[in-house]
Design an enzyme around this catalytic site. Structure first.
Site, PDB file in Angstrom:
ATOM      1  N   SER A   1     142.963 117.354 -17.418  1.00  0.00           N
ATOM      2  CA  SER A   1     141.739 117.505 -16.648  1.00  0.00           C
ATOM      3  C   SER A   1     141.858 116.560 -15.449  1.00  0.00           C
ATOM      4  CB  SER A   1     140.631 116.987 -17.522  1.00  0.00           C
ATOM      5  OG  SER A   1     139.491 116.552 -16.993  1.00  0.00           O
TER       6      SER A   1
ATOM      7  N   LYS B   1     142.333 114.714 -21.885  1.00  0.00           N
ATOM      8  CA  LYS B   1     142.608 116.200 -22.304  1.00  0.00           C
ATOM      9  C   LYS B   1     143.748 116.807 -22.141  1.00  0.00           C
ATOM     10  CE  LYS B   1     139.149 118.600 -22.923  1.00  0.00           C
ATOM     11  NZ  LYS B   1     138.461 119.320 -22.003  1.00  0.00           N
TER      12      LYS B   1
ATOM     13  N   GLN C   1     143.705 157.734  -3.187  1.00  0.00           N
ATOM     14  CA  GLN C   1     144.692 156.672  -2.634  1.00  0.00           C
ATOM     15  C   GLN C   1     144.264 155.542  -3.345  1.00  0.00           C
ATOM     16  OE1 GLN C   1     145.575 156.639   1.708  1.00  0.00           O
ATOM     17  NE2 GLN C   1     144.353 154.750   1.585  1.00  0.00           N
TER      18      GLN C   1
ATOM     19  N   ASN D   1     150.700 165.488  -1.108  1.00  0.00           N
ATOM     20  CA  ASN D   1     149.736 165.438  -2.092  1.00  0.00           C
ATOM     21  C   ASN D   1     150.818 165.693  -3.260  1.00  0.00           C
ATOM     22  OD1 ASN D   1     147.889 165.083  -0.360  1.00  0.00           O
ATOM     23  ND2 ASN D   1     147.279 167.549  -0.646  1.00  0.00           N
TER      24      ASN D   1
ATOM     25  N   THR E   1     136.004 135.362 -42.085  1.00  0.00           N
ATOM     26  CA  THR E   1     135.219 136.110 -41.934  1.00  0.00           C
ATOM     27  C   THR E   1     133.984 135.782 -41.073  1.00  0.00           C
ATOM     28  OG1 THR E   1     134.114 136.594 -43.513  1.00  0.00           O
ATOM     29  CG2 THR E   1     136.246 137.835 -43.604  1.00  0.00           C
ATOM     30  N   HIS E   2     133.482 136.159 -40.001  1.00  0.00           N
ATOM     31  CA  HIS E   2     132.190 135.654 -39.565  1.00  0.00           C
ATOM     32  C   HIS E   2     132.660 134.224 -38.853  1.00  0.00           C
ATOM     33  CE1 HIS E   2     129.834 138.840 -41.444  1.00  0.00           C
ATOM     34  NE2 HIS E   2     130.631 138.435 -42.501  1.00  0.00           N
TER      35      HIS E   2
ATOM     36  N   GLU F   1     143.594 130.916 -22.409  1.00  0.00           N
ATOM     37  CA  GLU F   1     142.040 130.866 -21.929  1.00  0.00           C
ATOM     38  C   GLU F   1     142.465 132.262 -20.627  1.00  0.00           C
ATOM     39  OE1 GLU F   1     139.209 127.284 -21.300  1.00  0.00           O
ATOM     40  OE2 GLU F   1     141.322 126.749 -21.764  1.00  0.00           O
TER      41      GLU F   1
ATOM     42  N   ASN G   1     144.444 121.033 -22.311  1.00  0.00           N
ATOM     43  CA  ASN G   1     143.502 122.125 -22.684  1.00  0.00           C
ATOM     44  C   ASN G   1     144.613 123.371 -22.503  1.00  0.00           C
ATOM     45  OD1 ASN G   1     141.180 120.781 -22.098  1.00  0.00           O
ATOM     46  ND2 ASN G   1     141.420 120.740 -19.814  1.00  0.00           N
TER      47      ASN G   1
ATOM     48  N   TYR H   1     143.432 167.762  -4.218  1.00  0.00           N
ATOM     49  CA  TYR H   1     143.566 166.652  -3.727  1.00  0.00           C
ATOM     50  C   TYR H   1     142.328 165.812  -3.047  1.00  0.00           C
ATOM     51  CZ  TYR H   1     145.148 162.092  -1.540  1.00  0.00           C
ATOM     52  OH  TYR H   1     145.363 161.095  -1.017  1.00  0.00           O
TER      53      TYR H   1
ATOM     54  N   SER I   1     146.930 152.663   3.539  1.00  0.00           N
ATOM     55  CA  SER I   1     147.353 152.126   2.589  1.00  0.00           C
ATOM     56  C   SER I   1     148.598 151.475   2.149  1.00  0.00           C
ATOM     57  CB  SER I   1     147.109 153.247   1.279  1.00  0.00           C
ATOM     58  OG  SER I   1     148.083 154.191   1.767  1.00  0.00           O
TER      59      SER I   1
ATOM     60  N   LYS J   1     145.801 153.026  -6.714  1.00  0.00           N
ATOM     61  CA  LYS J   1     146.989 152.363  -6.744  1.00  0.00           C
ATOM     62  C   LYS J   1     146.476 150.827  -6.973  1.00  0.00           C
ATOM     63  CE  LYS J   1     149.164 155.687  -4.351  1.00  0.00           C
ATOM     64  NZ  LYS J   1     147.802 156.229  -4.031  1.00  0.00           N
TER      65      LYS J   1
HETATM   66  N1  ARG Z   1     147.996 157.663   1.204  1.00  0.00           N
HETATM   67  C1  ARG Z   1     147.710 159.005   0.351  1.00  0.00           C
HETATM   68  C2  ARG Z   1     147.459 158.664  -1.213  1.00  0.00           C
HETATM   69  O1  ARG Z   1     148.109 157.936  -1.449  1.00  0.00           O
HETATM   70  C3  ARG Z   1     148.683 159.844   0.316  1.00  0.00           C
HETATM   71  C4  ARG Z   1     148.265 161.267   0.568  1.00  0.00           C
HETATM   72  C5  ARG Z   1     147.602 161.794   1.590  1.00  0.00           C
HETATM   73  N2  ARG Z   1     147.296 163.048   1.734  1.00  0.00           N
HETATM   74  C6  ARG Z   1     146.445 163.495   2.455  1.00  0.00           C
HETATM   75  N3  ARG Z   1     146.148 165.084   2.689  1.00  0.00           N
HETATM   76  N4  ARG Z   1     145.815 163.134   3.420  1.00  0.00           N
HETATM   77  O2  ARG Z   1     146.721 159.365  -1.812  1.00  0.00           O
END
Ligand code: ARG
Length: 466
Positions: free
Chosen positions: A279, A285, A324, A112, A157-158, A292, A287, A319, A25, A327
């Site tokens: 455009s 145009k 993970q 964790n 309205t509407h 949007e 825009n 956990y 990650s 994020k």
């Molecule tokens: N990369 C993991 C996360 O963002 C970190 C925690 C991992 N913990 C574990 N016991 N594998 O959640």
């Protein structure tokens, strides 16, 4: 750098490249490096006070962590390959720098509680930054409300013309909506602003750590009491994303209005060239793409909310690695909401409103029909009868291709003897808004009160420091 896993002791084989590629990650969570290092420093200082580490050891670890922070900030620490996540990357680098001493940082801690802490630290900043941009947009809306205080426009309205309102009144409605968004963020902050560190994996630690001390060092309001909850809870992320989704819904409604107000058909708003696009085929145009895109990006934010809720719904305590995945939506929502709040302020700054054209639309329609009906009620007719009489006057005008401004008393008398000359004081569009008496209405006195209120509120606004 060797990428031997820090948890490798019980394994006979290294993690397969395919497994690492799939599970890493670092691309995403490297954005948390500052939070991670701040958390580690607070942790190590606490370990020293609690005599779990020697003061000299804690000092060396702290210094090395600060160096690593600089290495990352300046791109000298290559995070691109081989690491499971940012937490492992930093710890591995620490061990590389300090040898076995670096291995002491993780005493009484798990990834964790570490990741839960980093996310709460991140969230606090995110809340503050979004709140700042919300406030800024409110200020721009207020500024435009003051500048266009004398502009009346058709209210709808509407999407049908309904009654005249002040443009300021309409803009101030958005100030109110954004204020609720601000409150939601601050409410979310109360629950986010607690430290989960010291929950360790989930069951707590065998070391005599001081969780409250870490919380104080990081300016939290306290600790998350239950260690199982501390590592399993992502409610605050969901609350933040939900608050942002609501903000985006508000921005999207305003964007939609700006889009059609900018059309020839409406002709109410003109945004400067710098915030519109042309455009590739139609040379004439211009825009409203920025508005949007705000409307379009709202879908992304809603998607992120559903994504987070779905990730969490089947997870047993405590956990699970699924978490993970939280994020990607979190960071995307933060970035998108910030960008949209900023661009909406810019669009609005660079937009002028055509007061004359809006006034003309009021003159060439029947938006004061409700005022006429109310007038007849004041002359003694029951409201239902007044509504019926006025409806017939409108039908007459439509069939004779005329507006209320062309009516004379004689014609009005054919509909009701209750009409007198003073009716013209209420049915001419520029008089209508001034007739409103109720609190919070579109009358200039009431709108002025709102402007005074919001000027005061937004001036004294204090964003949280952390
Ligand atoms: N990369 C993991 C996360 O963002 C970190 C925690 C991992 N913990 C574990 N016991 N594998 O959640």
């Amino acid at each position: 750098m060797s990428n031997k896993a820090l948890w490798g002791g019980r394994f006979k084989e290294p993690l397969a490249d395919a497994a690492l590629d799939f599970s890493t990650s670092i691309d995403v969570d490297q954005h948390l490096y500052k939070e991670d290092i701040a958390g580690s420093i607070a942790h190590v200082e606490m370990l020293s006070v609690c005599k779990i580490l020697k003061a000299s050891e804690a000092r060396r670890i702290r210094t090395a962590l600060r160096q690593i922070e600089k290495e990352i900030a300046t791109g000298r620490f290559d995070l691109s390959r081989g690491f499971e996540d940012i937490h492992m990357a930093i710890e591995q680098r620490l061990i590389q720098k300090l040898g076995p001493l670096g291995g002491k940082l993780h005493t009484a801690r798990s990834r964790n509680d570490q990741v839960a802490l980093d996310e709460r630290l991140f969230l606090r900043t995110a809340i503050r930054e979004v709140a700042k941009l919300l406030t800024n947009l409110q200020r721009v809306l207020l500024y435009k409300s003051e500048k266009y205080f004398d502009a009346a426009m058709p209210g709808y309205t509407h999407v049908q013309r309904a009654q005249p309102v002040l443009l300021s009144h309409h803009l101030l409605a958005y100030v109110n909506m954004l204020e609720r968004d601000y409150d939601r963020l601050m409410d979310c902050r109360k629950r986010a602003n607690r430290s989960p560190l010291g929950a360790a994996a989930f069951a707590g630690s065998t070391f005599p750590i001081d969780r409250a001390m870490v919380a104080r060092k990081l300016h939290f309001e306290g600790i998350v009491e239950n260690s199982i909850d501390a590592v399993s809870d992502r409610d605050h992320l969901i609350e933040f994303v939900a608050a942002c989704a609501t903000t985006m819904m508000h921005l999207s409604r305003f964007a939609e209005e700006l889009v059609y107000w900018s059309s020839k058909e409406f002709g109410f708003a003109h945004t400067s060239d710098a915030y519109t696009t042309g455009s590739s085929i139609m040379p004439q145009k211009k825009n409203p793409d920025m508005a949007e895109l705000v409307r379009g990006k709202t879908g992304r934010v809603y998607g992120a909310l559903v994504s987070l809720l779905t990730q969490m719904k089947g997870l047993p305590l405590a956990y699970n690695r699924d978490m993970q995945e939280d994020k990607v939506p979190l960071f995307d929502v933060y970035k998108t909401t910030r960008e949209c709040l900023f661009i909406m302020s810019q669009i609005l700054v660079h937009t002028t409103f055509d007061k004359e054209h809006m006034a003309e639309q009021l003159r060439t329609d029947y938006l004061t029909a409700t005022d006429m009906a109310d007038y007849l009620v004041r002359k003694g007719l029951p409201f239902r009868q007044a509504h019926e009489v006025t409806g017939r006057v409108v039908a007459h005008c439509i069939s004779h291709r005329m507006f209320f401004g062309n009516l004379d008393l004689e014609t009005l008398h054919t509909f009701s003897p209750a009409f007198e000359t003073d009716v013209f004081e209420v049915i001419l569009p520029h008089m209508s808004v001034g007739q409103k008496k109720s609190a919070g209405s579109t009358s200039p006195q009431e709108v002025k009160k709102q402007i005074v209120h919001w000027s005061r509120e937004l001036k004294k606004r204090k964003l949280p420091k952390q």
